[in-house]
Design a protein around this motif. Structure first.
Motif: not given
Length: 157
Positions: A126-144
């Protein structure tokens, strides 16, 4: 290895994971619920908007064309899972919303969907899932942001 190659490798790995999970979800929805992922997506969007959505807004939420949504909405309506409600003061506009039967069916499908995802990703804490989701959100925002910066301005005619 160059930064560009690292980013391409990341993209390809993300794509492989997403496609694999999506393929499994499509198969399970078809086999276990006699439905499709696009139908599930429409019902999911409508479940988050109990007051309903105009077709154009629903298309925007799903990032697909009105034509794609119309066919799905027609079939869901024929099955009694969604209803079209006239918008007061606008004879051309209708709002699409889940019926009681649609809400019940979506709740069943959504629980199965959650269970499938949980099973497929059970190797991720669960901790890795939360951390990965946060990183992917930042990744998506940067890509957009990058896409927006590189768009050519529309020219007035």
């Amino acid at each position: 290895m160059t930064a560009a190659k690292d980013r391409v490798r990341l993209w390809l790995r993300l794509l492989k994971v997403v496609r694999g999970i999506e393929h499994e979800l499509r198969d399970k929805l078809r086999r276990e619920h006699n439905t499709t992922l696009p139908r599930f997506d429409v019902m999911s969007a409508l479940s988050r908007h109990p007051e309903g959505l105009k077709m154009s807004k629903l298309s925007g939420v799903l990032r697909v064309s009105n034509g794609n949504v119309t066919g799905i909405a027609d079939r869901l309506s024929e099955e009694g899972l969604v209803e079209r409600v006239a918008v007061p003061g606008d004879r051309r506009a209708t709002v699409l919303r889940l019926t009681k039967a649609g809400q019940k069916e979506f709740e069943t499908q959504a629980q199965a969907h959650e269970d499938w995802i949980n099973g497929m990703l059970s190797g991720v804490s669960p901790e890795d899932a939360r951390a990965m989701a946060e990183r992917l959100q930042a990744f998506a925002a940067a890509a957009e942001a990058h896409v927006e910066m590189t768009k050519e301005p529309a020219h007035a005619q």
